[in-house]
Design a protein around this motif. Structure first.
Motif, PDB file in Angstrom:
ATOM      1  N   SER A 102      -2.264   1.237  -3.329  1.00 26.25           N
ATOM      2  CA  SER A 102      -2.345   2.551  -2.688  1.00 26.25           C
ATOM      3  C   SER A 102      -3.800   2.955  -2.453  1.00 26.25           C
ATOM      4  O   SER A 102      -4.127   3.596  -1.443  1.00 26.25           O
ATOM      5  N   ASP A 103      -4.690   2.561  -3.378  1.00 30.47           N
ATOM      6  CA  ASP A 103      -6.117   2.826  -3.193  1.00 30.47           C
ATOM      7  C   ASP A 103      -6.653   2.093  -1.965  1.00 30.47           C
ATOM      8  O   ASP A 103      -7.485   2.618  -1.223  1.00 30.47           O
ATOM      9  N   VAL A 104      -6.186   0.837  -1.765  1.00 25.54           N
ATOM     10  CA  VAL A 104      -6.637   0.062  -0.611  1.00 25.54           C
ATOM     11  C   VAL A 104      -6.243   0.752   0.682  1.00 25.54           C
ATOM     12  O   VAL A 104      -7.041   0.888   1.611  1.00 25.54           O
ATOM     13  N   VAL A 105      -4.991   1.206   0.758  1.00 23.52           N
ATOM     14  CA  VAL A 105      -4.538   1.908   1.960  1.00 23.52           C
ATOM     15  C   VAL A 105      -5.396   3.143   2.210  1.00 23.52           C
ATOM     16  O   VAL A 105      -5.856   3.382   3.339  1.00 23.52           O
ATOM     17  N   ASP A 106      -5.626   3.915   1.176  1.00 26.95           N
ATOM     18  CA  ASP A 106      -6.445   5.122   1.326  1.00 26.95           C
ATOM     19  C   ASP A 106      -7.861   4.776   1.768  1.00 26.95           C
ATOM     20  O   ASP A 106      -8.449   5.462   2.621  1.00 26.95           O
ATOM     21  N   THR A 107      -8.419   3.704   1.192  1.00 22.63           N
ATOM     22  CA  THR A 107      -9.781   3.313   1.529  1.00 22.63           C
ATOM     23  C   THR A 107      -9.874   2.839   2.978  1.00 22.63           C
ATOM     24  O   THR A 107     -10.801   3.206   3.709  1.00 22.63           O
ATOM     25  N   LEU A 108      -8.913   2.018   3.406  1.00 22.88           N
ATOM     26  CA  LEU A 108      -8.940   1.533   4.785  1.00 22.88           C
ATOM     27  C   LEU A 108      -8.772   2.678   5.776  1.00 22.88           C
ATOM     28  O   LEU A 108      -9.402   2.690   6.835  1.00 22.88           O
ATOM     29  N   ARG A 109      -7.940   3.636   5.427  1.00 19.94           N
ATOM     30  CA  ARG A 109      -7.787   4.805   6.306  1.00 19.94           C
ATOM     31  C   ARG A 109      -9.070   5.624   6.338  1.00 19.94           C
ATOM     32  O   ARG A 109      -9.444   6.175   7.381  1.00 19.94           O
ATOM     33  N   LYS A 110      -9.738   5.702   5.213  1.00 15.22           N
ATOM     34  CA  LYS A 110     -11.015   6.409   5.166  1.00 15.22           C
ATOM     35  C   LYS A 110     -12.017   5.777   6.115  1.00 15.22           C
ATOM     36  O   LYS A 110     -12.762   6.470   6.808  1.00 15.22           O
ATOM     37  N   PHE A 111     -12.040   4.437   6.167  1.00 13.83           N
ATOM     38  CA  PHE A 111     -12.943   3.723   7.064  1.00 13.83           C
ATOM     39  C   PHE A 111     -12.374   3.606   8.483  1.00 13.83           C
ATOM     40  O   PHE A 111     -13.000   2.997   9.345  1.00 13.83           O
ATOM     41  N   GLU A 112     -11.185   4.163   8.707  1.00 16.22           N
ATOM     42  CA  GLU A 112     -10.522   4.117  10.009  1.00 16.22           C
ATOM     43  C   GLU A 112     -10.329   2.683  10.496  1.00 16.22           C
ATOM     44  O   GLU A 112     -10.517   2.364  11.672  1.00 16.22           O
ATOM     45  N   VAL A 113      -9.942   1.817   9.570  1.00 16.50           N
ATOM     46  CA  VAL A 113      -9.670   0.421   9.905  1.00 16.50           C
ATOM     47  C   VAL A 113      -8.369   0.333  10.697  1.00 16.50           C
ATOM     48  O   VAL A 113      -7.381   0.978  10.364  1.00 16.50           O
ATOM     49  N   ASP A 114      -8.385  -0.482  11.741  1.00 16.53           N
ATOM     50  CA  ASP A 114      -7.222  -0.630  12.612  1.00 16.53           C
ATOM     51  C   ASP A 114      -6.465  -1.942  12.398  1.00 16.53           C
ATOM     52  O   ASP A 114      -5.253  -1.985  12.538  1.00 16.53           O
ATOM     53  N   PHE A 115      -7.198  -3.012  12.108  1.00 16.03           N
ATOM     54  CA  PHE A 115      -6.580  -4.312  11.929  1.00 16.03           C
ATOM     55  C   PHE A 115      -7.145  -4.982  10.678  1.00 16.03           C
ATOM     56  O   PHE A 115      -8.283  -4.752  10.301  1.00 16.03           O
ATOM     57  N   ILE A 116      -6.316  -5.830  10.082  1.00 13.44           N
ATOM     58  CA  ILE A 116      -6.723  -6.610   8.919  1.00 13.44           C
ATOM     59  C   ILE A 116      -6.557  -8.083   9.268  1.00 13.44           C
ATOM     60  O   ILE A 116      -5.485  -8.516   9.692  1.00 13.44           O
ATOM     61  N   LEU A 117      -7.633  -8.853   9.106  1.00 13.84           N
ATOM     62  CA  LEU A 117      -7.604 -10.288   9.367  1.00 13.84           C
ATOM     63  C   LEU A 117      -7.717 -11.027   8.045  1.00 13.84           C
ATOM     64  O   LEU A 117      -8.692 -10.860   7.321  1.00 13.84           O
ATOM     65  N   LEU A 118      -6.732 -11.839   7.724  1.00 13.87           N
ATOM     66  CA  LEU A 118      -6.747 -12.590   6.474  1.00 13.87           C
ATOM     67  C   LEU A 118      -7.430 -13.931   6.690  1.00 13.87           C
ATOM     68  O   LEU A 118      -7.149 -14.631   7.670  1.00 13.87           O
TER      69      LEU A 118
END
Length: 247
Positions: A102-118
């Protein structure tokens, strides 16, 4: 304003430090997720960045790193040297600064991340992250899925299994990520012949060369809004020169 939906995005990635001065209100913000088991994983990112094979406008916003290891250490160091924030996920027992799902989701939203590349990340992605980034997480696998995929199929194990099976072709697959191992919708593949006297190492080298090219081409298509979804849920890539044709 930052575009919120997958198909409306006109934002690109893999910018150099000089390019970071562009107008990022129209740039895609992307997170990379790394793992120690694939020492070549981060090279996909570096290869594209150094060879400018992705549209110029864009921003890498944050790098998520896995457990400490050679590839992860290198990837995190590369990110920090280029002004890209690095966060730790999953949370390790001996580290106090790791993040929960849940912290990761919040952090990515904070940075306004749109896509995740593995890139070489082998663990299952938490359901919270899948729900928050539906049709927005991409992974690359070193075989022609659905063959030689699933739990336990990674790295050299894949190539050994391909050769042992007698398959005449292999190659990388880029797919969207769901809650299971290697079962998300296939977006792109590239054929690599399996030669009569191939070793796993030789096959792996040729597949990796195609991975570098294919990942770059696919992310370019994503950034240029050339990924469309068929009515049956299959993603297709529009040909750049002819939008009426797909691959």
């Amino acid at each position: 304003m930052i575009v919120q939906t997958f198909l409306e995005s006109r934002r690109h990635i893999f910018s150099s430090e000089e390019e970071r001065n562009l107008n990022f209100q129209q740039s895609m913000r992307t997170s990379f997720q790394l793992n120690q088991r694939n020492e070549r994983g981060f090279s996909k990112v570096e290869h594209a960045s150094h060879h400018h094979q992705i549209p110029r406008e864009g921003e890498r916003e944050v790098t998520l790193r896995g457990k400490p290891g050679k590839a992860v250490k290198y990837g995190a160091e590369y990110a920090r040297n280029n002004g890209i924030p690095v966060i730790l996920f999953p949370k390790a027992k001996d580290e106090s600064n790791g993040l929960s799902p849940s912290d990761v989701v919040d952090t990515l939203r904070k940075f306004e991340v749109d896509f995740i590349l593995l890139a070489g990340y082998l663990k299952l992605i938490p359901a919270e992250l899948i729900r928050a980034y539906q049709k927005s997480i991409l992974n690359i696998h070193p075989s022609l899925l659905p063959a030689f995929g699933g739990m336990g199929y990674y790295g050299m194990k894949v190539h050994k299994a391909v050769i042992a099976s007698g398959a005449r072709f292999s190659g990388p697959t880029i797919h969207f990520v769901d809650e299971h191992y290697d079962t998300g919708r296939i977006l792109a593949q590239r054929l690599v012949p399996v030669l009569a006297n191939d070793t796993a190492e030789e096959l792996a080298t040729r597949v990796l060369n195609e991975e570098h090219q294919l990942y770059v081409e696919v992310v370019e298509a994503v950034c240029e809004d050339r990924v469309v979804w068929r009515k049956d849920g299959v993603p297709l890539i529009q040909i750049k020169e002819n939008p009426n044709e797909f691959r």
